[in-house]
Write a protein that holds these residues in place. Sequence first.
Motif, PDB file in Angstrom:
ATOM      1  N   PRO A 461       0.746  -1.366  -0.087  1.00  0.00           N
ATOM      2  CA  PRO A 461      -0.072  -0.119  -0.086  1.00  0.00           C
ATOM      3  C   PRO A 461       0.809   1.312  -0.097  1.00  0.00           C
ATOM      4  CG  PRO A 461      -0.281  -1.245   2.018  1.00  0.00           C
ATOM      5  CD  PRO A 461       0.522  -1.976   1.226  1.00  0.00           C
ATOM      6  N   GLU A 462       1.968   1.348   0.533  1.00  0.00           N
ATOM      7  CA  GLU A 462       2.755   2.485   0.334  1.00  0.00           C
ATOM      8  C   GLU A 462       3.223   2.970  -0.670  1.00  0.00           C
ATOM      9  OE1 GLU A 462       7.111   4.209   2.161  1.00  0.00           O
ATOM     10  OE2 GLU A 462       7.027   2.009   2.108  1.00  0.00           O
ATOM     11  N   LEU A 463       3.503   2.191  -1.605  1.00  0.00           N
ATOM     12  CA  LEU A 463       3.916   2.258  -3.066  1.00  0.00           C
ATOM     13  C   LEU A 463       2.629   2.763  -3.921  1.00  0.00           C
ATOM     14  CD1 LEU A 463       6.242  -0.645  -4.184  1.00  0.00           C
ATOM     15  CD2 LEU A 463       6.819   1.830  -3.396  1.00  0.00           C
ATOM     16  N   LEU A 464       1.441   2.209  -3.308  1.00  0.00           N
ATOM     17  CA  LEU A 464       0.122   2.725  -4.206  1.00  0.00           C
ATOM     18  C   LEU A 464       0.163   4.146  -3.552  1.00  0.00           C
ATOM     19  CD1 LEU A 464      -1.909   1.464  -6.150  1.00  0.00           C
ATOM     20  CD2 LEU A 464      -3.166   0.865  -4.290  1.00  0.00           C
ATOM     21  N   ASN A 465       0.113   4.309  -2.520  1.00  0.00           N
ATOM     22  CA  ASN A 465       0.085   5.655  -1.875  1.00  0.00           C
ATOM     23  C   ASN A 465       1.006   6.681  -2.458  1.00  0.00           C
ATOM     24  OD1 ASN A 465      -2.066   5.097  -0.163  1.00  0.00           O
ATOM     25  ND2 ASN A 465      -0.876   4.649   1.397  1.00  0.00           N
ATOM     26  N   ILE A 466       2.165   6.305  -2.851  1.00  0.00           N
ATOM     27  CA  ILE A 466       3.118   7.365  -3.511  1.00  0.00           C
ATOM     28  C   ILE A 466       2.635   7.481  -4.981  1.00  0.00           C
ATOM     29  CG2 ILE A 466       5.549   7.386  -4.282  1.00  0.00           C
ATOM     30  CD1 ILE A 466       6.283   6.281  -1.557  1.00  0.00           C
ATOM     31  N   LEU A 467       2.221   6.601  -5.493  1.00  0.00           N
ATOM     32  CA  LEU A 467       1.857   6.720  -6.848  1.00  0.00           C
ATOM     33  C   LEU A 467       0.714   7.737  -6.921  1.00  0.00           C
ATOM     34  CD1 LEU A 467       2.097   5.939  -9.832  1.00  0.00           C
ATOM     35  CD2 LEU A 467       0.457   3.952  -9.290  1.00  0.00           C
ATOM     36  N   VAL A 515      -1.956   5.112 -16.446  1.00  0.00           N
ATOM     37  CA  VAL A 515      -1.967   4.608 -14.961  1.00  0.00           C
ATOM     38  C   VAL A 515      -2.738   5.370 -14.321  1.00  0.00           C
ATOM     39  CG1 VAL A 515      -0.394   4.279 -13.029  1.00  0.00           C
ATOM     40  CG2 VAL A 515       0.235   3.717 -15.302  1.00  0.00           C
ATOM     41  N   HIS A 516      -2.679   6.830 -14.260  1.00  0.00           N
ATOM     42  CA  HIS A 516      -3.471   7.587 -13.480  1.00  0.00           C
ATOM     43  C   HIS A 516      -5.197   7.400 -13.549  1.00  0.00           C
ATOM     44  CE1 HIS A 516      -4.257  12.195 -12.375  1.00  0.00           C
ATOM     45  NE2 HIS A 516      -4.615  11.434 -11.426  1.00  0.00           N
ATOM     46  N   ILE A 517      -5.455   7.235 -15.060  1.00  0.00           N
ATOM     47  CA  ILE A 517      -6.853   6.835 -15.123  1.00  0.00           C
ATOM     48  C   ILE A 517      -7.162   5.472 -14.433  1.00  0.00           C
ATOM     49  CG2 ILE A 517      -8.616   6.135 -16.967  1.00  0.00           C
ATOM     50  CD1 ILE A 517      -7.054   8.383 -18.829  1.00  0.00           C
ATOM     51  N   ALA A 518      -6.362   4.635 -14.573  1.00  0.00           N
ATOM     52  CA  ALA A 518      -6.617   3.254 -13.821  1.00  0.00           C
ATOM     53  C   ALA A 518      -6.840   3.392 -12.514  1.00  0.00           C
ATOM     54  CB  ALA A 518      -5.527   2.338 -14.249  1.00  0.00           C
ATOM     55  N   LEU A 519      -5.708   4.148 -11.815  1.00  0.00           N
ATOM     56  CA  LEU A 519      -5.827   4.512 -10.354  1.00  0.00           C
ATOM     57  C   LEU A 519      -6.947   5.136  -9.793  1.00  0.00           C
ATOM     58  CD1 LEU A 519      -4.162   3.878  -7.859  1.00  0.00           C
ATOM     59  CD2 LEU A 519      -3.234   6.101  -8.106  1.00  0.00           C
ATOM     60  N   LEU A 520      -7.440   6.191 -10.899  1.00  0.00           N
ATOM     61  CA  LEU A 520      -8.760   6.940 -10.490  1.00  0.00           C
ATOM     62  C   LEU A 520      -9.844   5.924 -10.274  1.00  0.00           C
ATOM     63  CD1 LEU A 520      -8.288  10.274 -12.370  1.00  0.00           C
ATOM     64  CD2 LEU A 520      -8.048   9.807 -10.119  1.00  0.00           C
ATOM     65  N   ALA A 521      -9.897   5.020 -11.411  1.00  0.00           N
ATOM     66  CA  ALA A 521     -10.935   4.079 -11.552  1.00  0.00           C
ATOM     67  C   ALA A 521     -10.955   3.137 -10.392  1.00  0.00           C
ATOM     68  CB  ALA A 521     -10.947   3.232 -12.804  1.00  0.00           C
ATOM     69  N   HIS A 522      -9.775   2.538 -10.089  1.00  0.00           N
ATOM     70  CA  HIS A 522      -9.458   1.814  -8.837  1.00  0.00           C
ATOM     71  C   HIS A 522     -10.196   2.278  -7.597  1.00  0.00           C
ATOM     72  CE1 HIS A 522      -7.730  -1.272  -5.882  1.00  0.00           C
ATOM     73  NE2 HIS A 522      -7.325  -0.094  -5.391  1.00  0.00           N
ATOM     74  N   ASP A 523      -9.632   3.757  -7.244  1.00  0.00           N
ATOM     75  CA  ASP A 523     -10.088   4.167  -6.083  1.00  0.00           C
ATOM     76  C   ASP A 523     -11.539   4.387  -6.125  1.00  0.00           C
ATOM     77  OD1 ASP A 523      -7.482   4.271  -5.172  1.00  0.00           O
ATOM     78  OD2 ASP A 523      -7.219   6.553  -5.816  1.00  0.00           O
ATOM     79  N   ALA A 524     -12.049   4.678  -7.175  1.00  0.00           N
ATOM     80  CA  ALA A 524     -13.647   4.875  -7.350  1.00  0.00           C
ATOM     81  C   ALA A 524     -14.267   3.824  -7.002  1.00  0.00           C
ATOM     82  CB  ALA A 524     -13.972   5.487  -8.756  1.00  0.00           C
ATOM     83  N   GLN A 525     -13.798   2.447  -7.618  1.00  0.00           N
ATOM     84  CA  GLN A 525     -14.390   1.371  -7.388  1.00  0.00           C
ATOM     85  C   GLN A 525     -14.354   0.749  -5.880  1.00  0.00           C
ATOM     86  OE1 GLN A 525     -12.318  -1.147  -9.919  1.00  0.00           O
ATOM     87  NE2 GLN A 525     -13.186   0.119 -11.801  1.00  0.00           N
TER      88      GLN A 525
END
Length: 527
Positions: A461-467, A515-525
Amino acid sequence: MASDTDLRPPARQPSEPVLSVRQVLTLERVLAGEPEVVAGAGQLDRPVRWVHVAEAADVGVMLTGGEMVLTTGVLLAGDEAKQAEYIQSLHRAEASAVVLGLGRAFPTPPEVMRRAAERCGLPMVVLHRPFPFAELTEEVQSRLVRRKFAAVSLSETVRTALTGLITAGAPLGRLLDEVARHSGCPVVVTNLAHRVLATAGERSAVDDVLRDWERIARQAGGAAGDGWISAELGGRGERWGRLLLCGYRGDTATGRLLADRAAEALVLHRMLGGGSAHSWEEQSAQSLLTDLVSGVVPARQVLPRARAAGLPVNRRTFVPLVVPGGDPARLGRVLRMLGLPGLVAELADGATAVLLSLARDQHAQALTAHFAARLRDETDPAATVAAAEPRTVWDDVPAGLREARHVAEAVADSTAALDPPAVVRLKDVHLRGLVRLLRDDPHVQSFAERELDGLLRAAEPELLNILRTYLATGRNKSRTAQLHHVSRPALYRRLEAIQGRLGVDLDDFEQAASVHIALLAHDAQQG
């Protein structure tokens, strides 16, 4: 003879466990005597508390009110002065009616008594066939006793049921549902300004009651009429509301007992911490706004409830707002401070919805900004108000609330680095808002999993937060290192690890955007 019109069901019922004169005249035993109403036909809904057989001319001194007096008039025959005084005596004693059996003393209705009764408004009935008064007395008395027993029995049943619900910690709505089940009619709880705090009963019937609520509530005025029965809510010398049975079809005495038992339970519910009148207003607003947001109930059907709750709805501009994590009580206090009419309620996701109702000549955007600024001053300096475009048509309000909720969710997804303004609208959430709208699309879900697979499987999760921070700050390495309290070299090593697990080059704009769009979608889900 008594006509069908004379014997129609009463429009108003008595206030005790009694029968009306009209109801007595419809009894089979009475009909066998061929009754005819010769005077006071407009007073047939008077209550009959008891039946009294008496021939004495001064019978009035033996009455206490509400009696139907049965007589053959044998002691009145031939003396018109006594006949007139007899009727006057019954009137003074507040008798409900006089029934005269025609026969030897009076073969036809005596005109003197008829005129006197008409002047007094005392129902006078003559029986054209011989009739045993004892049978009528027995019939009426037994019916009165049975009615009283049934009313008391129902009262105790309701009291027991409501007490059990209160002991179990049931909410207000559950108590009112129980009252509505026993009463068979809509139940409404109001404050002293006639604003509806809660309702129960068949939805269509409740909506019919609320459609013209302000007028009919004031006309009801707490008196029983056409099935409207009310009971005061309050304690310790203070009144704070009313409970109403709207259109109760049973005996008024039973309805009054039922309303009284319900009122006692509601007062006890409040005293034991089940809620105050103010919290009941919040529950009413929550139910109303939740129905609007969900769209399950058409807006047009919700309109009577909104009007009855005190929201101005005629020729208004409606401004739907949602405050992420807002406290309904504090938001309501800010509205009152600003003098803005509106409803406030917490939604299922912890956000708080606010529906402002403004006059057409008021500036919606300026007042929204003023509300948001005062909210920050009074509650939270970082509070953000998600606002939809104003609506001038009530049917458009649900779409506006959903728009505001969507904006609020997009704002909640953003990081603290974005520092959103006090008021955020749909145009302000850009890509993040679009992705949230599409978050449930299977193609978007598959895209997010595919793009982030290497990082998600690593479960770091730390790497995901930094990203997340790195992309939200526009790939600003200095700002990202500062926000995560790490050195620049340490951040570089983490970014290299992220790129290695994802198989991308974050310096490449297209790959970083993907990657940014994918991360936004992941967080929204996930949200």
